[in-house]
Scaffold this motif. Structure first.
Motif, PDB file in Angstrom:
ATOM      1  N   ASP A 173       3.531   2.393   8.670  1.00 62.40           N
ATOM      2  CA  ASP A 173       2.790   1.818   9.796  1.00 62.40           C
ATOM      3  C   ASP A 173       2.801   0.300   9.648  1.00 62.40           C
ATOM      4  O   ASP A 173       3.150  -0.233   8.581  1.00 62.40           O
ATOM      5  CB  ASP A 173       1.356   2.361   9.865  1.00 62.40           C
ATOM      6  CG  ASP A 173       0.568   2.133   8.586  1.00 62.40           C
ATOM      7  OD1 ASP A 173       0.538   0.977   8.105  1.00 62.40           O
ATOM      8  OD2 ASP A 173      -0.014   3.099   8.067  1.00 62.40           O
ATOM      9  N   PRO A 174       2.439  -0.439  10.696  1.00 63.45           N
ATOM     10  CA  PRO A 174       2.495  -1.906  10.617  1.00 63.45           C
ATOM     11  C   PRO A 174       1.633  -2.496   9.516  1.00 63.45           C
ATOM     12  O   PRO A 174       1.983  -3.540   8.949  1.00 63.45           O
ATOM     13  CB  PRO A 174       2.018  -2.343  12.008  1.00 63.45           C
ATOM     14  CG  PRO A 174       2.365  -1.205  12.901  1.00 63.45           C
ATOM     15  CD  PRO A 174       2.163   0.028  12.066  1.00 63.45           C
ATOM     16  N   ASP A 175       0.500  -1.863   9.195  1.00 60.94           N
ATOM     17  CA  ASP A 175      -0.349  -2.399   8.133  1.00 60.94           C
ATOM     18  C   ASP A 175       0.368  -2.359   6.791  1.00 60.94           C
ATOM     19  O   ASP A 175       0.334  -3.329   6.014  1.00 60.94           O
ATOM     20  CB  ASP A 175      -1.660  -1.612   8.065  1.00 60.94           C
ATOM     21  CG  ASP A 175      -2.519  -1.832   9.301  1.00 60.94           C
ATOM     22  OD1 ASP A 175      -2.395  -2.913   9.909  1.00 60.94           O
ATOM     23  OD2 ASP A 175      -3.301  -0.920   9.662  1.00 60.94           O
ATOM     24  N   GLN A 176       1.024  -1.233   6.497  1.00 59.41           N
ATOM     25  CA  GLN A 176       1.766  -1.154   5.244  1.00 59.41           C
ATOM     26  C   GLN A 176       2.970  -2.095   5.245  1.00 59.41           C
ATOM     27  O   GLN A 176       3.312  -2.678   4.213  1.00 59.41           O
ATOM     28  CB  GLN A 176       2.226   0.289   5.011  1.00 59.41           C
ATOM     29  CG  GLN A 176       1.094   1.277   4.795  1.00 59.41           C
ATOM     30  CD  GLN A 176       1.597   2.689   4.564  1.00 59.41           C
ATOM     31  OE1 GLN A 176       2.794   2.918   4.434  1.00 59.41           O
ATOM     32  NE2 GLN A 176       0.677   3.644   4.515  1.00 59.41           N
ATOM     33  N   ALA A 177       3.603  -2.242   6.413  1.00 52.50           N
ATOM     34  CA  ALA A 177       4.730  -3.171   6.501  1.00 52.50           C
ATOM     35  C   ALA A 177       4.286  -4.605   6.238  1.00 52.50           C
ATOM     36  O   ALA A 177       5.017  -5.388   5.615  1.00 52.50           O
ATOM     37  CB  ALA A 177       5.377  -3.062   7.878  1.00 52.50           C
ATOM     38  N   ALA A 178       3.078  -4.969   6.703  1.00 54.74           N
ATOM     39  CA  ALA A 178       2.555  -6.308   6.466  1.00 54.74           C
ATOM     40  C   ALA A 178       2.319  -6.561   4.982  1.00 54.74           C
ATOM     41  O   ALA A 178       2.354  -7.721   4.537  1.00 54.74           O
ATOM     42  CB  ALA A 178       1.263  -6.513   7.254  1.00 54.74           C
ATOM     43  N   GLU A 179       2.064  -5.521   4.208  1.00 60.52           N
ATOM     44  CA  GLU A 179       1.902  -5.671   2.764  1.00 60.52           C
ATOM     45  C   GLU A 179       3.241  -5.650   2.033  1.00 60.52           C
ATOM     46  O   GLU A 179       3.403  -6.307   0.999  1.00 60.52           O
ATOM     47  CB  GLU A 179       1.001  -4.552   2.236  1.00 60.52           C
ATOM     48  CG  GLU A 179      -0.405  -4.558   2.814  1.00 60.52           C
ATOM     49  CD  GLU A 179      -1.224  -3.370   2.331  1.00 60.52           C
ATOM     50  OE1 GLU A 179      -0.672  -2.563   1.547  1.00 60.52           O
ATOM     51  OE2 GLU A 179      -2.395  -3.241   2.726  1.00 60.52           O
ATOM     52  N   LEU A 180       4.197  -4.894   2.563  1.00 62.00           N
ATOM     53  CA  LEU A 180       5.487  -4.751   1.884  1.00 62.00           C
ATOM     54  C   LEU A 180       6.374  -5.980   2.057  1.00 62.00           C
ATOM     55  O   LEU A 180       7.038  -6.413   1.103  1.00 62.00           O
ATOM     56  CB  LEU A 180       6.202  -3.502   2.403  1.00 62.00           C
ATOM     57  CG  LEU A 180       7.633  -3.265   1.897  1.00 62.00           C
ATOM     58  CD1 LEU A 180       7.640  -3.117   0.379  1.00 62.00           C
ATOM     59  CD2 LEU A 180       8.229  -2.024   2.556  1.00 62.00           C
TER      60      LEU A 180
END
Length: 457
Positions: A234-241
């Motif tokens: 999801d975008p939240d995990q992508a923002a962390e990755l």
């Protein structure tokens, strides 16, 4: 009685003709090998000089040649066609080299390819420049994209994956060393996921770090979780990755500078070397980032999410601009990709050298993929039929383009390949927090007919 004998005599030839017509439709490769190949060779040998003359590919002979012909044969001096090499039959067509006569160029032969196709009774004629003065004609006997069969021999060098078949019956090899980043566009059910599936399984057998961003809750990339080193769903995990990937890129630049003795404060843009110049025991493993439905990273539902979106887009652009030298490559997939996605979309697209356009719903989408590099390929991509999933038009910034089709690969087989090659995944400690959880397969009791199902089913 005479009529019965006549019908019996005609029955054999009619059966042969009917069988040939059926084989041509159902088994084109068999028909070509048994019927089409001999007929095409006979047409080529019998009509070569006249066909070249009709296509405007002959020139007047030299003065000394004309004098020699008149002196020895006393016949009319005819225009000279390109000298033909040995005809080499293949399982899909013919190959033949031509030595161009003075004053000709490969574009002259390519312009007559359609005429040559009709004259010699083949499906297509493709022209390839071999060396100055020599071109190769690749005659294709049937539509190889109807039933895709990949060539048995293909390159297996690092970061090279034969992922599809070209319309000239050669393999389309995705070479990350030559084309580091790629954009893959296609509408729903166009074959975009099949292309991605073949690409992931091809890289799974190599010591390459595979990272995925799949904002559809991981439904496309989750089956390959056992081989992925990191996965954001999801975008939240992508923002962390993404910041972790940028930091990994910067660490690799520091490694290059340390090895080469460059000052630590040197900007990354001024470094022209890459990880492939490092010793093998010090070289970090190449990393390929797969992004499915990239538009999900650009879309925001509230104003407060715009800052997060801008940060992710900036990080993607940095990876696209600077990642190649650090051994980081991008495979960006989506249905549409243009300026309407928001700030930074056009800048990111400009960094994606390779372009693959499957069937799209409108001409604007095709222009997004190919309009800026191969305008003549836009119409070809718009003509892809819905009943041919996997058919696509591929191009790059050199302006060249061709049609390809990806072979079918079941999700179960792709997942099994990733499980079998899970031990080849290089260890990247920074990505361990993002490693996806893999559900263990259930044990099958001895003698049971039940089979284990993939994780995604």
């Amino acid at each position: 009685m005479t009529d019965l004998v006549t019908l019996a005599e005609l029955g054999g030839p009619l059966a042969v003709l009917g069988g040939a017509a059926y084989a041509r439709h159902a088994y084109p490769a068999v028909y070509w090998s048994t019927v089409g190949l001999p007929l095409s060779v006979a047409r080529l040998l019998a009509s070569y000089s006249s066909t070249m003359d009709a296509c405007g590919l002959t020139v007047e002979p030299s003065r000394w040649r004309a004098l020699a012909v008149r002196a020895t044969t006393r016949r009319e001096v005819r225009p000279v066609p390109p000298r033909r090499g040995i005809i080499r039959p293949t399982s899909t067509g013919l190959r033949m080299r031509l030595r161009l006569v003075p004053g000709q160029e490969p574009a002259d032969v390519a312009a007559s390819a359609e005429r040559l196709r009709h004259a010699w009774g083949v499906h297509a004629v493709h022209v390839r420049d071999v060396k100055p003065g020599v071109v190769e004609l690749r005659l294709v006997g049937f539509d190889v994209l109807q039933q895709v069969r990949m060539p048995r021999r293909s390159d297996s060098r690092p970061l090279q994956v034969p992922v599809a078949l070209r319309e000239d019956a050669t393999a389309f090899v995705r070479d990350y060393r030559t084309v580091p980043h790629e954009l893959v566009l296609g509408a729903t059910l166009s074959g975009k996921s099949m292309y991605l599936r073949n690409l992931v399984t091809g890289l799974a057998a190599q010591p390459v770090v595979l990272v995925g961003i799949d904002c559809k809750r991981g439904v496309e990339l989750a089956p390959f979780a056992s081989r992925l080193s990191a996965l954001a769903t999801d975008p939240d995990q992508a923002a962390e990755l993404l910041p972790v990937l940028v930091k990994e890129m910067e660490d690799r630049y520091d490694l290059i500078k340390t090895r080469q003795g460059i000052a630590p404060g040197t900007a990354e843009e001024l470094i022209t070397s890459d990880i492939w110049g490092l010793p093998e025991d010090e070289r970090p493993a190449p990393l390929v980032l797969f992004i499915d439905e990239v538009a999900e990273l650009f879309m925001v539902a509230a104003r407060k999410e715009e800052e997060r979106r801008d940060e992710m887009v900036t990080q993607l652009i940095r990876l696209a601009q600077l990642g190649r030298a650090a051994g980081i490559y991008l495979e960006v997939c989506g249905q549409r990709f243009g300026a309407e996605l928001g700030k930074g979309a056009t800048m990111l697209r400009a960094q994606l050298t390779g372009r693959v356009c499957h069937r799209v719903n409108d001409e604007a989408s095709a222009k997004m993929a190919l309009g800026d590099i191969a305008p003549e390929a836009v119409q070809a991509s718009c003509a892809v039929a819905p009943e041919l999933p996997g058919l696509a038009v591929v191009g790059d910034t050199s302006g060249g383009w061709s049609r390809i089709r990806t072979p079918y690969l079941s999700l179960a087989d792709a997942a099994a390949t990733c499980r079998a090659t899970a031990h080849l995944a290089p260890d990247v400690p920074a990505l361990n927090p993002f490693r996806p959880y893999v559900t263990p397969l259930p044990d099958v009791a001895p003698g049971s007919m039940a089979t284990a199902r993939p994780v995604t089913e």
